[in-house]
Design an enzyme around this catalytic site. Structure first.
Site, PDB file in Angstrom:
ATOM      1  N   GLU A 173       0.824  -1.215   0.000  1.00 54.93           N
ATOM      2  CA  GLU A 173       0.000   0.000   0.000  1.00 54.93           C
ATOM      3  C   GLU A 173       0.856   1.262   0.000  1.00 54.93           C
ATOM      4  OE1 GLU A 173      -4.134  -1.647   2.001  1.00 54.93           O
ATOM      5  OE2 GLU A 173      -2.703  -0.617   3.307  1.00 54.93           O
ATOM      6  N   GLU A 366      -5.617  -8.253  -1.010  1.00 56.99           N
ATOM      7  CA  GLU A 366      -6.361  -8.013   0.232  1.00 56.99           C
ATOM      8  C   GLU A 366      -7.801  -7.675  -0.126  1.00 56.99           C
ATOM      9  OE1 GLU A 366      -4.880  -5.377   3.252  1.00 56.99           O
ATOM     10  OE2 GLU A 366      -2.781  -5.800   2.740  1.00 56.99           O
TER      11      GLU A 366
END
Length: 468
Positions: A173, A366
Site C-alpha cells: 500500500e 487483500e
C-alpha cells in the site's frame, strides 16, 4: 477463472508472525506502535515501554505455529499464500552489511513447508515495518541512504530464496505514504515543527520509488522467472452528486492512487503526478542522476492491490473511516460494524479502471470483512456475513474478467485471524479462528470457521461454486 488462477489468503508479518525479538530480530516501527483500541488513539513510542500493549509482539504466533497453519491452508486448497518478510528479521537494524542467518533460515523453513503442499509464496518485502533504527538514526525515507539499505535487503532475499519464491511485491500500500496525517504507518515519518510535510512526502516517496525500481531490476537479473509487482491501496470513489464540482472532487480523491501506479507501471512521473505536486503546493522530488532511467527500466510485472470498501466525495456527505483512507457515506450501501461500506460492485469497477489504465495483470491481495466472531459452545464459528461478503466480491471479479480485465489471483484478508491495525483482536478477518483476546494470549489454538469450509469448496471448483 483461468486454470492457473492463484487462490489463497493474505497476512502480514507484523500482524501475524509474533516472535518479535526471537531469532535475532530487531525492532521495527510496528513493534513500538501501541494499539488503537476501543477508541483510544494510536500511540507511537521510540522504544518499548514496560507495561504498554503492543499487540504485534505475539500477534497470533505464526512463528511457532507455521507448520500447523500451513497444513490448514493446504486443507483449504490454497494455491498461494500471501505473506511478508519482516525486514528486521533479516537486517535487525536495517543498515548492517551482513544479514541475520537465523532470520533467513526461518523463512527457508516456511517456504519449504509451503512447497511441501504445492503452495506458492507471494511475498511482500516491506509491509508497514521499516526498521526502527532507520527511523531514529537516519530519518527514515527522507534519507537517500534507505534506498541502498532496501536494495541490499531485497538482493539478499532474491538470492537466498531463488527457486522458492517467484511472486514478489515491494512496498505494501505504498500510496498510503501520501496520507499526510498517518505517514508513520507506511514510511516511518513523524514531521518536525515547521517541516513542509507535503514536500517531505514527495521526497520520501521518490526514494521508495527508486528503492522499488532497483529491487525490480535486481530481482529480474537474479532470477528471470521472478514476477515482481507493486501493491496499491485502492480507494474506489464516486461523486456524491451529479454536480460538476463533485466530479472534480472524485478525481482528486483518486490522484494519490494513480500517482503511485503511474510511476510503478508507466515508469515515469506523469501529468497526474505533476498535478498532484501542485495540489500539495510542493515541487517535484530532488533526484540523483540516473533516477529517471532506473524507474523507466524497472516497470512492475503486475499490480497487487487491496480493496475493502468504496466512498463518495463532494457534497456534504458524512465522513466515515475506512482502510487508512476515509471518505463520504454512501446511502445506497450497507456498512460493517466498524462503518466500512460494503460495495462488491465497486470491485468490478476498480478492476476495470486499473486494467483500462495500465494493461498489466491484476492481483487482489487483500479483500475481506472484519467482524466480531463468536465461538459457540461446540467450538463452531458461524460467519455467514463473511461468506456473503466474499461471495459477492468473487462474483464481481468474474464479471470483471468477462469485461476483459486480466486477473492473476485472489488472496482475501485474511487467511487466519491476526491483529487488526484498527481494532486488535476484537476485529477478526480470518477463515481460521485463533483463541486469543486483546489482553490475554489464551491457548492460541486454531479453529475452522464456516467460511473455511465454504472457501475450500470455492477453490476446489475454481470459483464455479459460490453457494453456501
Amino acid at each position: 477463472m483461468r486454470d492457473d488462477f492463484l487462490w489463497g489468503g493474505a497476512t502480514a508479518a507484523n500482524q501475524y508472525e509474533g516472535g518479535y525479538l526471537e531469532g535475532g530480530k530487531g525492532l521495527s516501527i510496528a513493534d513500538v506502535e501501541r494499539g488503537a483500541r476501543h477508541g483510544v488513539k494510536r500511540q507511537i513510542d521510540d522504544e518499548i515501554v514496560e507495561g504498554a500493549l503492543y499487540p504485534s509482539h505475539e500477534a497470533t504466533d505464526f512463528y511457532h505455529h507455521y507448520k500447523e497453519d500451513i497444513a490448514l491452508f493446504a486443507e483449504m486448497g490454497f494455491k498461494c499464500f500471501r505473506m511478508s518478510i519482516a525486514w528486521t528479521r533479516i537486517f535487525p537494524r536495517g543498515d548492517e552489511e551482513e544479514p541475520n542467518e537465523e532470520g533467513l533460515k526461518f523463512y527457508d523453513s516456511v517456504f519449504d513447508e509451503l512447497h511441501k503442499y504445492g503452495i506458492e509464496p507471494v511475498v511482500t518485502l516491506s509491509h508497514y515495518e521499516t526498521p526502527l533504527t532507520l527511523v531514529k538514526e537516519y530519518g527514515s525515507w527522507r534519507n537517500r541512504k534507505l534506498v541502498d539499505f532496501f536494495e541490499r535487503y531485497a538482493k539478499v532475499c532474491f538470492k537466498r530464496y531463488k527457486g522458492k519464491v517467484k511472486y514478489w511485491m515491494t512496498f505494501n500500500e505504498i500510496n498510503a505514504t501520501m496520507r499526510i496525517e498517518r505517514p508513520w504507518h507506511q514510511a516511518g515519518l513523524i514531521f518536525a515543527e515547521g517541516e513542509d510535510a507535503n514536500q517531505t512526502v514527495v521526497q520520501a516517496s521518490h526514494h521508495m520509488f527508486v528503492a522499488s525500481a532497483k529491487a525490480v531490476l535486481a530481482g529480474h537479473e537474479i532470477d528471470p522467472e521472478n514476477k515482481i509487482g507493486c501493491m496499491l491501496l485502492v480507494p474506489e470513489t464516486y461523486a456524491a452528486t451529479c454536480a460538476p464540482e463533485d466530479q472534480v472532487a472524485m478525481r482528486e480523491k483518486m490522484l494519490s492512487l494513480y500517482y503511485y501506479g503511474d510511476v510503478h507501471v508507466r515508469g515515469y512521473y506523469s501529468n497526474t503526478c505533476t498535478a498532484m505536486w501542485k495540489r500539495l503546493n510542493a515541487h517535484g522530488p530532488d533526484m540523483e542522476e540516473g533516477d529517471e532511467d532506473i524507474i523507466k527500466a524497472s516497470k512492475v510485472d503486475y499490480i497487487g492491490f487491496s480493496y475493502y470498501f468504496s466512498s463518495i466525495e463532494g457534497g456534504n456527505a458524512e465522513q466515515i473511516e475506512g482502510n487508512v483512507i476515509s471518505g463520504g457515506r454512501n446511502p445506497y450501501l450497507k456498512i460493517t460494524d466498524w462503518g466500512w461500506q460494503i460495495d462488491s460492485v465497486g470491485l468490478r469497477t476498480t478492476l476495470n479502471k486499473l486494467y483500462d489504465r495500465y494493461q498489466v495483470p491484476l492481483f487482489i491481495v487483500e479483500n475481506g470483512m472484519g467482524a466480531k466472531d463468536i465461538v459457540e459452545e461446540d467450538g463452531s464459528i458461524h460467519d455467514p456475513y463473511r461468506i456473503k461478503y466474499l461471495q459477492d466480491h468473487i462474483a464481481q471479479i468474474q464479471l470483471a474478467i468477462t469485461d476483459g480485465a486480466e486477473m492473476m489471483g485472489y488472496c482475501p484478508w485474511s487467511a487466519i485471524d491476526l491483529i487488526s491495525t484498527h481494532e486488535g483482536m476484537v476485529k477478526r478477518y480470518g477463515f481460521i479462528y485463533v483463541d486469543r483476546e486483546e489482553f490475554d494470549l489464551k491457548t492460541l489454538d486454531r479453529y475452522r470457521k464456516d467460511s473455511f469450509y465454504w472457501y475450500k469448496k470455492v477453490i476446489a471448483s475454481n470459483g464455479a461454486d459460490l453457494s453456501d
